[in-house]
Design an enzyme around this catalytic site. Structure first.
Site, PDB file in Angstrom:
ATOM      1  N   ILE A  13       0.826  -1.206   0.000  1.00 39.57           N
ATOM      2  CA  ILE A  13       0.000   0.000   0.000  1.00 39.57           C
ATOM      3  C   ILE A  13       0.862   1.258   0.000  1.00 39.57           C
ATOM      4  CG2 ILE A  13      -1.764   1.322   1.239  1.00 39.57           C
ATOM      5  CD1 ILE A  13      -2.756  -1.223  -0.210  1.00 39.57           C
ATOM      6  N   ASP A  36      10.668   3.350   6.565  1.00 37.10           N
ATOM      7  CA  ASP A  36      10.560   1.908   6.364  1.00 37.10           C
ATOM      8  C   ASP A  36      11.858   1.269   6.818  1.00 37.10           C
ATOM      9  OD1 ASP A  36       8.765  -0.224   4.783  1.00 37.10           O
ATOM     10  OD2 ASP A  36      10.878  -0.670   4.398  1.00 37.10           O
ATOM     11  N   SER A 120      -4.136   3.015   6.974  1.00 34.42           N
ATOM     12  CA  SER A 120      -4.541   2.273   5.775  1.00 34.42           C
ATOM     13  C   SER A 120      -5.146   0.919   6.119  1.00 34.42           C
ATOM     14  CB  SER A 120      -3.335   2.071   4.848  1.00 34.42           C
ATOM     15  OG  SER A 120      -2.408   1.168   5.446  1.00 34.42           O
ATOM     16  N   SER A 150     -11.063  -0.701   4.962  1.00 35.50           N
ATOM     17  CA  SER A 150     -10.344  -1.732   4.210  1.00 35.50           C
ATOM     18  C   SER A 150     -10.712  -1.623   2.746  1.00 35.50           C
ATOM     19  CB  SER A 150     -10.712  -3.124   4.726  1.00 35.50           C
ATOM     20  OG  SER A 150     -12.057  -3.441   4.369  1.00 35.50           O
ATOM     21  N   CYS A 151      -9.948  -2.305   1.900  1.00 34.66           N
ATOM     22  CA  CYS A 151     -10.254  -2.285   0.470  1.00 34.66           C
ATOM     23  C   CYS A 151     -11.636  -2.866   0.203  1.00 34.66           C
ATOM     24  CB  CYS A 151      -9.188  -3.056  -0.300  1.00 34.66           C
ATOM     25  SG  CYS A 151      -8.911  -4.753   0.274  1.00 34.66           S
ATOM     26  N   THR A 181      -2.780 -12.038  -0.182  1.00 31.05           N
ATOM     27  CA  THR A 181      -2.057 -10.836   0.233  1.00 31.05           C
ATOM     28  C   THR A 181      -0.757 -11.219   0.920  1.00 31.05           C
ATOM     29  OG1 THR A 181      -3.241 -10.737   2.346  1.00 31.05           O
ATOM     30  CG2 THR A 181      -4.188  -9.504   0.495  1.00 31.05           C
ATOM     31  N   ARG A 196      -4.991 -19.416   6.973  1.00 32.33           N
ATOM     32  CA  ARG A 196      -3.966 -18.627   6.286  1.00 32.33           C
ATOM     33  C   ARG A 196      -2.569 -19.208   6.471  1.00 32.33           C
ATOM     34  NH1 ARG A 196      -5.749 -12.265   6.261  1.00 32.33           N
ATOM     35  NH2 ARG A 196      -7.966 -12.575   6.668  1.00 32.33           N
ATOM     36  N   ARG A 232      -9.990 -16.480   0.125  1.00 32.78           N
ATOM     37  CA  ARG A 232      -8.763 -16.085  -0.556  1.00 32.78           C
ATOM     38  C   ARG A 232      -8.504 -17.062  -1.707  1.00 32.78           C
ATOM     39  NH1 ARG A 232      -5.437 -12.383   2.290  1.00 32.78           N
ATOM     40  NH2 ARG A 232      -6.850 -11.196   3.645  1.00 32.78           N
ATOM     41  N   ASN A 314      -7.851  -4.449  -5.233  1.00 34.06           N
ATOM     42  CA  ASN A 314      -7.718  -4.278  -3.788  1.00 34.06           C
ATOM     43  C   ASN A 314      -6.472  -3.491  -3.387  1.00 34.06           C
ATOM     44  OD1 ASN A 314      -7.323  -7.305  -4.716  1.00 34.06           O
ATOM     45  ND2 ASN A 314      -5.684  -6.895  -3.238  1.00 34.06           N
TER      46      ASN A 314
END
Length: 333
Positions: A13, A36, A120, A150-151, A181, A196, A232, A314
């Site tokens: 993002i 970062d 975000s 969220s998206c 993702t 996941r 997913r 997304n």
């Protein structure tokens, strides 16, 4: 007025927010800093070459503590604690790490200069949750920590607003068929969500989502009326919302589609789109809309049982809305 923003977290993002600002050519928002923990050279390379969105549309250069995308050097730091970030002169901190997702944690950006924070992701206790185009007009100068939702909530909310205003939504259930993702592994491994934990590209994986319930934060009139799940799937980008709902009154396919088209060509232009083509997911890669309604997928059973389908990139749609929401917040400074 140009809003000066800093991006904390330069992942999927964070990078796409910067790219969306550059690609759109907009001048009402400027990225002045990036924080970062990754190496500057690596971040510049990942910005320059993207497996999903292609090459960056401008020349990318970098040094020990800066990245330049053709608009002048952007200062780059690698500081773990948001409260220690040098945000003097920053109007807006965009919190894009996916880690600082409570108001208390995100508000740390305010301690060293940032005037506002835009998260975000869903954010517990945020002063306001915004889906641009749906409720951004409710923003006030007192909203210091704002969630961009969220998206999936950004995809569902515009459609839900239009249809609730037009025919009424009594109750409904959403399934988002969602691309994998970054928090999913390429091979089976440890994960707190056992679904996941499985290899992202090898299975369709049922999991949870709070996106439908979160619509109630954006549209209070729909609080408690929507729920949903996520599956997913083995694609790297672009997802789709499949919503089935009970209408408050009898309706038709034609009425549903006409309401969407009117909104997409009117007050929600640029946020909500629609298609009449026999499209598939890859057709919506790099589409800047929050939601693209698929007209020929609308079904109505016995007048009140309605099923609709709406696509969304997304990553890209959401990143464009981050920029839109940041500017809307900045106008209140």
């Amino acid at each position: 007025m140009t809003i000066r923003v800093a991006i904390n977290g330069f992942g999927r993002i964070g990078r796409n927010v910067l790219r969306a600002i550059v690609e759109s050519g907009r001048t009402d928002i400027e990225v002045v800093a990036i924080n970062d923990l990754g190496q500057v050279e690596t971040n510049a390379h990942l910005l320059r070459f993207d497996s999903v969105h292609g090459r960056f549309p401008a020349k990318v250069t970098s040094g020990d503590d800066w990245i330049d995308v053709g608009r002048g050097p952007i200062k780059v730091t690698a500081i773990r604690n948001p409260a220690e970030l040098p945000w003097a002169g920053v109007d807006m901190a965009m919190e894009c790490t996916g880690i600082f997702t409570t108001k208390e944690k995100a508000a740390a950006h305010l301690q060293n200069g940032a005037k506002r924070v835009l998260v975000s992701a869903p954010c517990d206790g945020a002063d306001r949750t915004i889906v641009y185009g749906v409720n951004h007009a409710t923003l006030t100068a007192d909203d210091l920590v704002v969630s961009n939702a969220s998206c999936t909530t950004n995809c569902l909310s515009p459609v839900a607003k239009v249809l609730h205003d037009a025919i009424g939504i009594a109750k409904g259930f959403m399934t988002t068929i969602h691309s994998y993702t970054g928090d999913q592994p390429t091979l089976d491994t440890m994960h707190k969500d056992l679904y996941r934990a499985r290899a992202a590209a090898l299975s369709m994986i049922p999991t949870s989502t709070g996106a439908a319930k979160a619509v109630g934060l954006v549209l209070p009139e729909l609080k408690g009326r929507l729920d949903g799940v996520s599956i997913r799937v083995p694609t790297p980008n672009v997802s789709v919302v499949d919503l089935v709902f009970e209408a408050a009154r009898d309706t038709t396919v034609e009425e549903v589609n006409a309401a969407i088209e009117a909104a997409a060509c009117g007050p929600l232009k640029g946020v909500l789109g629609f298609t009449t083509e026999p499209n598939v997911s890859s057709d919506f890669n790099h589409d800047p809309h929050s939601s693209v309604f698929h007209m020929d997928q609308t079904k109505v059973m016995e007048g009140r049982m309605v099923r609709i389908l709406s696509w969304y990139d997304n990553e890209w749609g959401f990143s464009n809305r981050m920029a839109d929401t940041a500017v809307a917040m900045g106008r209140l400074l």
